[in-house]
Motif scaffolding. Structure first.
Motif, mmCIF file in Angstrom:
data_model
loop_
_atom_site.group_PDB
_atom_site.id
_atom_site.type_symbol
_atom_site.label_atom_id
_atom_site.label_comp_id
_atom_site.label_asym_id
_atom_site.label_seq_id
_atom_site.Cartn_x
_atom_site.Cartn_y
_atom_site.Cartn_z
ATOM 1 N N SER A 118 57.340 -14.702 22.173
ATOM 2 C CA SER A 118 56.800 -15.719 23.078
ATOM 3 C C SER A 118 55.354 -16.025 22.709
ATOM 4 C CB SER A 118 56.866 -15.232 24.524
ATOM 5 O OG SER A 118 55.964 -14.146 24.715
ATOM 6 N N VAL A 119 54.850 -17.141 23.208
ATOM 7 C CA VAL A 119 53.459 -17.491 22.934
ATOM 8 C C VAL A 119 52.526 -16.448 23.543
ATOM 9 C CG1 VAL A 119 51.662 -19.216 23.310
ATOM 10 C CG2 VAL A 119 53.990 -19.946 22.765
ATOM 11 N N LYS A 120 52.830 -15.980 24.745
ATOM 12 C CA LYS A 120 51.996 -14.940 25.367
ATOM 13 C C LYS A 120 52.013 -13.653 24.545
ATOM 14 C CE LYS A 120 52.244 -16.483 30.191
ATOM 15 N NZ LYS A 120 52.665 -16.120 31.572
ATOM 16 N N GLY A 121 53.181 -13.294 24.056
ATOM 17 C CA GLY A 121 53.275 -12.103 23.224
ATOM 18 C C GLY A 121 52.493 -12.263 21.936
ATOM 19 N N ALA A 122 52.544 -13.464 21.359
ATOM 20 C CA ALA A 122 51.799 -13.729 20.126
ATOM 21 C C ALA A 122 50.295 -13.666 20.374
ATOM 22 C CB ALA A 122 52.181 -15.101 19.580
ATOM 23 N N LEU A 123 49.834 -14.175 21.509
ATOM 24 C CA LEU A 123 48.403 -14.119 21.834
ATOM 25 C C LEU A 123 47.936 -12.673 21.998
ATOM 26 C CD1 LEU A 123 48.109 -17.100 24.340
ATOM 27 C CD2 LEU A 123 46.949 -16.911 22.129
ATOM 28 N N ALA A 124 48.748 -11.850 22.646
ATOM 29 C CA ALA A 124 48.393 -10.428 22.798
ATOM 30 C C ALA A 124 48.333 -9.739 21.440
ATOM 31 C CB ALA A 124 49.409 -9.734 23.700
ATOM 32 N N TRP A 125 49.273 -10.063 20.564
ATOM 33 C CA TRP A 125 49.298 -9.495 19.219
ATOM 34 C C TRP A 125 48.092 -9.965 18.415
ATOM 35 C CZ3 TRP A 125 50.740 -5.621 16.636
ATOM 36 C CH2 TRP A 125 51.022 -5.648 15.275
ATOM 37 N N LEU A 126 47.705 -11.204 18.602
ATOM 38 C CA LEU A 126 46.512 -11.746 17.941
ATOM 39 C C LEU A 126 45.266 -10.957 18.335
ATOM 40 C CD1 LEU A 126 44.838 -13.924 16.429
ATOM 41 C CD2 LEU A 126 44.960 -15.304 18.515
ATOM 42 N N VAL A 127 45.101 -10.703 19.610
ATOM 43 C CA VAL A 127 43.935 -9.954 20.095
ATOM 44 C C VAL A 127 43.928 -8.544 19.534
ATOM 45 C CG1 VAL A 127 42.826 -8.989 22.153
ATOM 46 C CG2 VAL A 127 43.694 -11.345 22.192
ATOM 47 N N ALA A 128 45.087 -7.889 19.523
ATOM 48 C CA ALA A 128 45.172 -6.518 19.016
ATOM 49 C C ALA A 128 44.756 -6.450 17.548
ATOM 50 C CB ALA A 128 46.598 -5.989 19.188
ATOM 51 N N GLN A 129 45.221 -7.387 16.745
ATOM 52 C CA GLN A 129 44.859 -7.394 15.328
ATOM 53 C C GLN A 129 43.372 -7.700 15.138
ATOM 54 O OE1 GLN A 129 48.345 -9.238 12.762
ATOM 55 N NE2 GLN A 129 48.287 -10.238 14.763
ATOM 56 N N ALA A 130 42.849 -8.641 15.912
ATOM 57 C CA ALA A 130 41.436 -8.991 15.797
ATOM 58 C C ALA A 130 40.543 -7.804 16.148
ATOM 59 C CB ALA A 130 41.111 -10.179 16.698
ATOM 60 N N LEU A 131 40.944 -7.022 17.128
ATOM 61 C CA LEU A 131 40.158 -5.849 17.512
ATOM 62 C C LEU A 131 40.163 -4.797 16.404
ATOM 63 C CD1 LEU A 131 41.129 -5.463 21.285
ATOM 64 C CD2 LEU A 131 38.917 -6.200 20.339
ATOM 65 N N LEU A 132 41.308 -4.625 15.753
ATOM 66 C CA LEU A 132 41.367 -3.692 14.621
ATOM 67 C C LEU A 132 40.460 -4.166 13.489
ATOM 68 C CD1 LEU A 132 45.182 -2.830 14.459
ATOM 69 C CD2 LEU A 132 43.317 -1.275 15.050
ATOM 70 N N GLY A 133 40.488 -5.469 13.221
ATOM 71 C CA GLY A 133 39.604 -6.016 12.199
ATOM 72 C C GLY A 133 38.148 -5.825 12.550
ATOM 73 N N LEU A 134 37.812 -5.981 13.817
ATOM 74 C CA LEU A 134 36.428 -5.782 14.261
ATOM 75 C C LEU A 134 35.991 -4.339 14.056
ATOM 76 C CD1 LEU A 134 33.887 -6.867 15.666
ATOM 77 C CD2 LEU A 134 34.972 -6.293 17.862
ATOM 78 N N MET A 135 36.876 -3.394 14.280
ATOM 79 C CA MET A 135 36.543 -1.979 14.080
ATOM 80 C C MET A 135 36.168 -1.714 12.629
ATOM 81 S SD MET A 135 39.517 -0.199 16.430
ATOM 82 C CE MET A 135 39.151 1.441 15.805
ATOM 83 N N VAL A 136 36.895 -2.327 11.697
ATOM 84 C CA VAL A 136 36.555 -2.175 10.276
ATOM 85 C C VAL A 136 35.232 -2.848 9.982
ATOM 86 C CG1 VAL A 136 37.260 -2.723 7.915
ATOM 87 C CG2 VAL A 136 38.974 -1.992 9.588
ATOM 88 N N LEU A 137 35.035 -4.049 10.479
ATOM 89 C CA LEU A 137 33.818 -4.815 10.215
ATOM 90 C C LEU A 137 32.571 -4.075 10.692
ATOM 91 C CD1 LEU A 137 32.626 -7.520 9.210
ATOM 92 C CD2 LEU A 137 32.902 -8.380 11.561
#
Length: 321
Positions: A118-137
């Protein structure tokens, strides 16, 4: 329907994914739609994102003659960050393109238009990945962190580019090669001209390989009004691809000359072999280019992992010398 007769709609496999990929074979069933959304079943995008990062890091090390354990982390962190942020970018792309994707044969089986996510599920997945990327950055220096945050702008704009310009591949190049700037800065602490020239080389390279890729969708894109360089160039594409090839090799060679200090002639000659041989690889792709053969187009596109790796290997050897 059983056995080999199963269709992408039944199995959930995306039509243009690598057959027998690790996601479809080994990932837990509950994670597969999200991993497909991140294109984890199509790893070529991660390679095309990480290779400019490694170019930038290795040239930066040649530039100042320094190498340390932190550079090993930058190397690994670039790989992790590329995987995660490529997934985030693809998720964002599929959210914004969900209505278009359903009208294009190659993309209709993607997780959102096919109903797997779903679009809501995709948005939640987007946030989770972005947070992981931020941790590396956040493990990098301040200048690199600033560049990483700034990179979100072209990433956010890219999915809309095909709606307002014939050059969406240029916007992809701007976003996909940002790692050359970031990795250089993560090593040196500041951005210098060799990194900028290397970045522009990567943009030209993206214009080369993504124009080839875009021909798969040219007919569907024309029907729904989506723009691309493939549609713009038409039968003149070989000429344009040659121009992008020349720009890629010339700019990368110039970046090498600017980065390697005077007096290190052997290292410079070895490093220059990278763009030169990469150019021969791209020329080989151009000789096989057939805008009517989708299977060949995919094969050529994926072969750019090997093309970009040539420069990585020669830059690494030059560094060892």
């Amino acid at each position: 329907m059983t056995g080999n007769d199963q269709t992408p709609e039944v199995t959930g496999q995306v039509s243009d994914a690598v057959k027998g990929n690790w996601v479809d074979r080994y990932a837990p069933a509950v994670t597969r739609p999200y991993l497909r959304l991140s294109r984890a079943d199509r790893p070529i995008g991660t390679w095309l994102l990480v290779l400019p990062c490694w170019w930038g890091l290795l040239l930066a090390m040649l530039y100042d003659g320094r190498a340390g354990w932190h550079d090993l982390w930058i190397f690994v962190g670039c790989a992790i960050g590329s995987f995660v942020m490529r997934g985030a970018g693809c998720t964002w792309n599929d959210i914004t393109d969900r209505h278009i994707d359903g009208s294009v044969a190659r993309t209709a089986s993607r997780p959102i238009p096919s109903g797997q996510v779903s679009v809501k599920g995709a948005l939640a997945w987007l946030v989770a990945q972005a947070l992981l990327g931020l941790m590396v950055l956040l493990t990098l220096n301040g200048a690199a962190i600033a560049l990483g945050i700034l990179s979100l702008l072209p990433v956010a704009v890219y999915p809309f580019a095909k709606r307002f310009t014939w050059w969406p591949q240029a916007f992809l190049g701007i976003a996909f090669n940002w790692g050359a700037l970031l990795a250089w800065t993560a090593h040196t602490g500041a951005l210098q001209w060799p990194a900028v020239i290397l970045y522009l080389s990567g943009v030209a390279w993206t214009l080369f390989y993504d124009t080839i890729y875009a021909y798969q969708d040219a007919e569907d894109d024309a029907l729904i009004g989506v723009k691309s360089t493939a549609r713009l160039f038409g039968d003149d594409s070989p000429k344009w691809l040659m121009r992008f090839l020349i720009a890629t090799v010339s700019l990368q060679g110039l970046a090498v000359i600017m980065a390697v200090p005077a007096g290190r002639q052997i290292a410079m000659v070895v490093a220059l072999c990278g763009p030169w041989l990469m150019g021969w690889h791209l020329h080989g792709q151009l000789r096989q280019f057939d805008m009517e053969d989708n299977s060949k187009l995919v094969t050529l596109f994926r072969s750019n992992r090997d093309a970009g790796m040539i420069s990585v290997l020669f830059f690494a050897v030059a560094l060892l010398l």
